[in-house]
Design a protein around this motif. Structure first.
Motif, PDB file in Angstrom:
ATOM      1  N   LYS A 232       0.851  -1.186   0.000  1.00 33.74           N
ATOM      2  CA  LYS A 232       0.000   0.000   0.000  1.00 33.74           C
ATOM      3  C   LYS A 232       0.886   1.235   0.000  1.00 33.74           C
ATOM      4  N   PRO A 233       0.319   2.405  -0.297  1.00 30.88           N
ATOM      5  CA  PRO A 233       1.134   3.615  -0.366  1.00 30.88           C
ATOM      6  C   PRO A 233       1.883   3.901   0.937  1.00 30.88           C
ATOM      7  N   ILE A 234       3.102   4.388   0.774  1.00 30.02           N
ATOM      8  CA  ILE A 234       3.885   4.892   1.902  1.00 30.02           C
ATOM      9  C   ILE A 234       3.536   6.373   2.006  1.00 30.02           C
ATOM     10  N   VAL A 235       3.270   6.842   3.207  1.00 30.05           N
ATOM     11  CA  VAL A 235       2.882   8.240   3.407  1.00 30.05           C
ATOM     12  C   VAL A 235       3.796   8.897   4.429  1.00 30.05           C
ATOM     13  N   LEU A 236       3.925  10.231   4.327  1.00 28.84           N
ATOM     14  CA  LEU A 236       4.561  11.010   5.384  1.00 28.84           C
ATOM     15  C   LEU A 236       3.426  11.353   6.333  1.00 28.84           C
ATOM     16  N   PHE A 237       3.450  10.754   7.486  1.00 28.67           N
ATOM     17  CA  PHE A 237       2.310  10.797   8.397  1.00 28.67           C
ATOM     18  C   PHE A 237       2.550  11.702   9.596  1.00 28.67           C
ATOM     19  N   ASN A 238       1.490  12.365   9.963  1.00 25.76           N
ATOM     20  CA  ASN A 238       1.388  13.150  11.174  1.00 25.76           C
ATOM     21  C   ASN A 238      -0.066  13.026  11.606  1.00 25.76           C
ATOM     22  N   GLU A 239      -0.344  13.231  12.869  1.00 27.26           N
ATOM     23  CA  GLU A 239      -1.719  13.083  13.348  1.00 27.26           C
ATOM     24  C   GLU A 239      -2.679  14.091  12.706  1.00 27.26           C
ATOM     25  N   GLU A 240      -2.150  15.166  12.114  1.00 24.54           N
ATOM     26  CA  GLU A 240      -2.990  16.158  11.431  1.00 24.54           C
ATOM     27  C   GLU A 240      -3.327  15.741   9.998  1.00 24.54           C
ATOM     28  N   ILE A 241      -2.358  15.085   9.329  1.00 21.26           N
ATOM     29  CA  ILE A 241      -2.545  14.749   7.918  1.00 21.26           C
ATOM     30  C   ILE A 241      -1.583  13.635   7.502  1.00 21.26           C
ATOM     31  N   ALA A 242      -2.027  12.813   6.573  1.00 23.33           N
ATOM     32  CA  ALA A 242      -1.170  11.812   5.942  1.00 23.33           C
ATOM     33  C   ALA A 242      -0.881  12.315   4.527  1.00 23.33           C
ATOM     34  N   LEU A 243       0.369  12.657   4.255  1.00 22.48           N
ATOM     35  CA  LEU A 243       0.747  13.131   2.926  1.00 22.48           C
ATOM     36  C   LEU A 243       0.947  11.918   2.022  1.00 22.48           C
ATOM     37  N   ASP A 244       0.000  11.727   1.110  1.00 17.87           N
ATOM     38  CA  ASP A 244      -0.067  10.559   0.242  1.00 17.87           C
ATOM     39  C   ASP A 244      -0.062  11.049  -1.200  1.00 17.87           C
ATOM     40  N   VAL A 245       1.003  10.737  -1.956  1.00 15.69           N
ATOM     41  CA  VAL A 245       1.102  11.237  -3.333  1.00 15.69           C
ATOM     42  C   VAL A 245       0.082  10.594  -4.261  1.00 15.69           C
ATOM     43  N   THR A 246      -0.657   9.623  -3.787  1.00 13.51           N
ATOM     44  CA  THR A 246      -1.686   9.005  -4.629  1.00 13.51           C
ATOM     45  C   THR A 246      -3.062   9.626  -4.404  1.00 13.51           C
ATOM     46  N   ARG A 247      -3.222  10.474  -3.369  1.00 17.27           N
ATOM     47  CA  ARG A 247      -4.562  11.025  -3.143  1.00 17.27           C
ATOM     48  C   ARG A 247      -4.639  12.384  -2.475  1.00 17.27           C
ATOM     49  N   THR A 248      -3.598  12.887  -1.817  1.00 18.32           N
ATOM     50  CA  THR A 248      -3.663  14.158  -1.094  1.00 18.32           C
ATOM     51  C   THR A 248      -3.688  15.341  -2.061  1.00 18.32           C
ATOM     52  N   THR A 249      -4.522  16.330  -1.751  1.00 11.21           N
ATOM     53  CA  THR A 249      -4.603  17.547  -2.563  1.00 11.21           C
ATOM     54  C   THR A 249      -3.974  18.719  -1.814  1.00 11.21           C
ATOM     55  N   ARG A 250      -3.739  19.786  -2.551  1.00 13.67           N
ATOM     56  CA  ARG A 250      -3.205  21.008  -1.937  1.00 13.67           C
ATOM     57  C   ARG A 250      -4.186  21.539  -0.890  1.00 13.67           C
ATOM     58  N   ALA A 251      -5.459  21.471  -1.186  1.00 20.95           N
ATOM     59  CA  ALA A 251      -6.470  21.938  -0.227  1.00 20.95           C
ATOM     60  C   ALA A 251      -6.404  21.128   1.065  1.00 20.95           C
ATOM     61  N   ASP A 252      -6.179  19.814   0.971  1.00 19.52           N
ATOM     62  CA  ASP A 252      -6.038  18.974   2.166  1.00 19.52           C
ATOM     63  C   ASP A 252      -4.872  19.456   3.033  1.00 19.52           C
ATOM     64  N   VAL A 253      -3.730  19.711   2.384  1.00 21.55           N
ATOM     65  CA  VAL A 253      -2.530  20.133   3.113  1.00 21.55           C
ATOM     66  C   VAL A 253      -2.752  21.500   3.758  1.00 21.55           C
ATOM     67  N   GLU A 254      -3.276  22.441   3.004  1.00 19.33           N
ATOM     68  CA  GLU A 254      -3.475  23.794   3.542  1.00 19.33           C
ATOM     69  C   GLU A 254      -4.540  23.816   4.638  1.00 19.33           C
ATOM     70  N   ARG A 255      -5.532  22.954   4.549  1.00 20.09           N
ATOM     71  CA  ARG A 255      -6.544  22.865   5.610  1.00 20.09           C
ATOM     72  C   ARG A 255      -5.894  22.380   6.912  1.00 20.09           C
ATOM     73  N   ALA A 256      -4.965  21.438   6.805  1.00 18.07           N
ATOM     74  CA  ALA A 256      -4.314  20.872   7.988  1.00 18.07           C
ATOM     75  C   ALA A 256      -3.136  21.706   8.488  1.00 18.07           C
TER      76      ALA A 256
END
Length: 180
Positions: A27-51
């Protein structure tokens, strides 16, 4: 004697060509934090900026950088790059150049998941699906040791020197990304 040498050489070459890279992570490897999982297969800019809020433009135009805490209490930069407002790359590293902005670190810690892999750990913590990377562009920094893992839709890298991880990076494999 020459025939024995030829046979041994053929056996060696067959063994070398059949030696496969480790199987990719399931499964995808993500850069994880309790606020957000940075996943290059599904994360959007809006997701990152919201978190995480609005980022600092560094190291050059197009990169969006945040300063976060390292496991030892120091500071790391988390740099994201987007393609059509979807995360294409996420890198976590200790800034090493003098011109790096003096950003105050947020009380956030990121790590590769699965595996709980952090900057500052020894390479020995890497799971079996990581293998020595063949070659990476020089702009990624002066790293003597580089390991790569593939997963559906992307690749993860752990880079460093002296047996210690100094940079974690995720990149989307564009040929496998679905159209927006």
């Amino acid at each position: 004697m020459q025939r024995a040498v030829d046979i041994l050489a053929q056996i060696y070459e067959r063994g070398r060509s059949s030696a496969a890279l480790p199987p990719p992570a399931e499964k995808p490897i993500v850069l994880f934090n309790e606020e957000i999982a940075l996943d290059v297969t599904r994360t959007t800019r809006a997701d990152v900026e919201r978190a995480l809020g609005i980022a600092f433009a560094y190291p050059q135009r197009g990169w969006h950088t945040y300063c976060v805490r390292s496991g030892d209490g120091g500071r790391l930069f988390l740099s994201c790059f987007y393609s059509q407002d979807r995360l294409a790359s996420a890198e976590l590293y200790r800034p090493r150049v003098e011109r790096a902005p003096n950003l105050a670190p947020r009380d956030l810690r990121f790590r590769f998941v699965p595996g709980e892999i952090e900057v500052g750990q020894p390479f020995t913590v890497l799971p079996e699906y990581f293998a020595t990377a063949s070659a990476l562009p020089a702009q990624l920094g002066p790293y003597a040791e580089m390991f790569e893992a593939r997963f559906p839709g992307g690749a993860a890298y752990a880079m460093g020197n002296g047996g210690t991880i100094e940079r974690l990076a995720l990149y989307v494999l564009t040929e496998s990304r679905p159209a927006p």
